[in-house]
Design a protein around this motif. Structure first.
Motif, PDB file in Angstrom:
ATOM      1  N   MET A 205      37.273  34.611   0.052  1.00 22.90           N
ATOM      2  CA  MET A 205      36.825  34.008   1.192  1.00 22.90           C
ATOM      3  C   MET A 205      35.193  34.249   1.457  1.00 22.90           C
ATOM      4  O   MET A 205      34.492  33.662   2.308  1.00 22.90           O
ATOM      5  N   HIS A 208      32.375  31.891   2.218  1.00 27.32           N
ATOM      6  CA  HIS A 208      32.970  30.555   2.226  1.00 27.32           C
ATOM      7  C   HIS A 208      32.241  29.888   3.362  1.00 27.32           C
ATOM      8  O   HIS A 208      31.861  28.589   3.282  1.00 27.32           O
ATOM      9  N   HIS A 240      34.000  26.706  11.171  1.00 30.24           N
ATOM     10  CA  HIS A 240      35.223  26.002  10.990  1.00 30.24           C
ATOM     11  C   HIS A 240      36.267  26.920  10.971  1.00 30.24           C
ATOM     12  O   HIS A 240      37.571  26.690  11.512  1.00 30.24           O
ATOM     13  N   ASP A 241      36.414  28.086  10.391  1.00 37.15           N
ATOM     14  CA  ASP A 241      37.400  29.074  10.177  1.00 37.15           C
ATOM     15  C   ASP A 241      37.510  30.029  11.243  1.00 37.15           C
ATOM     16  O   ASP A 241      38.322  31.272  11.016  1.00 37.15           O
ATOM     17  N   GLU A 322      35.086  21.945   2.417  1.00 34.79           N
ATOM     18  CA  GLU A 322      35.853  23.206   2.228  1.00 34.79           C
ATOM     19  C   GLU A 322      36.899  23.055   1.208  1.00 34.79           C
ATOM     20  O   GLU A 322      36.940  23.904   0.440  1.00 34.79           O
TER      21      GLU A 322
HETATM   22 FE   LIG Z   1      37.806  27.043   5.299  1.00 34.93          FE
END
Ligand SMILES: [Fe+2]
Ligand SMILES: [Fe+2]
Length: 396
Positions: A205, A208, A240-241, A322
């Motif tokens: 990730m 990301h 977002h994460d 994403e």
């Molecule tokens: Fe994501």
């Protein structure tokens, strides 16, 4: 009533009385100074007293300075360390800095040098306390203190993150007892670092958030979002994460299918992310976009099962960006998809997972070749603005 400002406690460790005394004289007007004439005594004091900073002489009988330095870093990680020595070499300085000490001074030292170094170390210590406060709060929100501590450990291990966080917190205009009053630009910078920290949990990730923000902004450009909407899109895409801070690391790096309980935990992340952002000074639409980035166009996504245009536009854009980033990179269980396979996948899921109109726009963006930049290059080396500029130049 006179305000009581708590003095920081500095522990001076030196076997020679002379330097110990002069440090005491320099530091005592501003700080509470404790003294130890050996490593053993220093450890005893550290076990019973709340110490903010220790200055260490390297060359002492008994426990050597280097060993003491390592023990303090390991057992009292909240204590900052400054090494002050007459026998230092470049190598020992470098080793010290690598092991996390704050500064390295040569004897004979002067007042200005010592004061400046102590001030810096204490600022760093306060910054870290604020970070700990924030992360403890985070632990309360996500209901899992263990992970807040794991994150703090990650931060501790990474010099780069530590440096950036130190800058962010040292430069903020002070905080209340909850470590909350970062000014808004600092808050964003902080969240940015936090989201990068989460990525360190999962090697695949890495970068990301930055890449998703980049791809999302290309779609935003294409569909002519206003400058304000673009800004919100970029922030939301970047964050977002962020709720993954509440997901145990072993689940994030898990290969293969998750059982229903594990899946529930992972699927909490958009909700946790939105809850983290809500109290902060950023537009509410950003928190909403984060909450809904895993909704599907046909209503089968999570957390709320929204469908079609009920899903905020920004979330729909992020969903596509994403998904592209995931397809475009190697995963533990498969290689990156070819461009043809990416097109096929988007066409297959348009109207199911993705907004079909946005898919068309994104595929048009893909066709310009602007996304063919090496993904890790995107994340690591050049800034988002530069990439957009280069991409535009390449596409024209
Ligand atoms: Fe994501
Ligand atoms: Fe996500």
């Amino acid at each position: 009533m006179e305000e009581v400002i708590e003095k920081a406690t500095v522990l001076v460790v030196d076997d020679e009385r002379g330097p110990r005394e002069s440090l005491r004289m320099i530091l005592s007007p501003e700080h509470r100074v404790l003294q130890a004439c050996s490593g053993a005594e220093a450890l005893e004091i550290l076990g019973t007293e709340q110490v903010d900073l220790a200055t260490l002489d390297l060359n002492m009988p008994g426990i050597k300075g280097e060993e003491l330095m390592r023990t303090i870093r390991g057992e009292h990680p909240m204590v900052e360390v400054i090494v002050i020595t007459g026998c230092g070499t470049l190598e020992s300085a470098a080793a010290g800095i690598r092991s996390g000490i704050c500064d390295y001074l040569q004897k004979p030292f002067d007042v200005v040098q010592v004061s400046a170094s102590v001030t810096r170390a204490l600022a760093r210590q306060r910054a870290r306390n604020r970070l700990t406060c924030f992360l403890e709060q985070l632990g309360e929100v996500v209901g899992r203190d263990r992970d807040a501590h794991a994150i703090l450990d990650d931060v501790q291990r990474s010099q780069k993150l530590k440096g950036r966080l130190g800058g962010i917190f040292a430069g903020s205009s002070g905080a209340d007892s909850h470590g909350r009053s970062l000014d808004p630009p600092r808050t964003l910078e902080f969240l940015e670092v936090l989201s990068e920290t989460i990525e360190t949990k999962d090697h695949f990730m890495k970068g990301h958030a930055r890449r998703v923000a980049f791809y999302a902004s290309l779609i935003g450009d294409r569909i002519r979002l206003s400058a304000e909407e673009q800004a919100r899109l970029r922030i939301a895409a970047f964050l977002h994460d962020i709720g993954k801070v509440g997901v145990p690391t072993d689940l994030l790096v898990h290969c293969g299918a998750l059982d229903p309980t594990q899946r529930d935990l992972v699927e909490q992340h958009p909700v946790i992310g939105a809850r983290l952002l809500e109290p902060l000074d950023i537009p509410t639409s950003v928190a909403a976009a984060v909450r809904h980035h895993h909704e599907w166009w046909d209503g089968s996504g999570y957390p709320d099962g929204l469908s079609g245009e009920e899903i905020p536009l920004i979330s729909r854009v992020i969903g596509i960006a994403e998904a592209f980033d995931t397809m475009n990179g190697d995963r533990p269980y498969r290689q990156a998809l070819s461009r043809r396979a990416v097109f096929a996948e988007f066409e297959r899921f348009a109207g199911i997972q993705f907004d079909p109109e946005l898919v068309k726009e994104f595929l048009a963006v893909l066709e310009t070749g602007i996304c063919d930049v090496d993904a890790d290059y995107v994340a690591d080396v050049i800034s988002e603005t530069e990439i957009v500029a280069r991409g535009r130049a390449a596409a024209s």
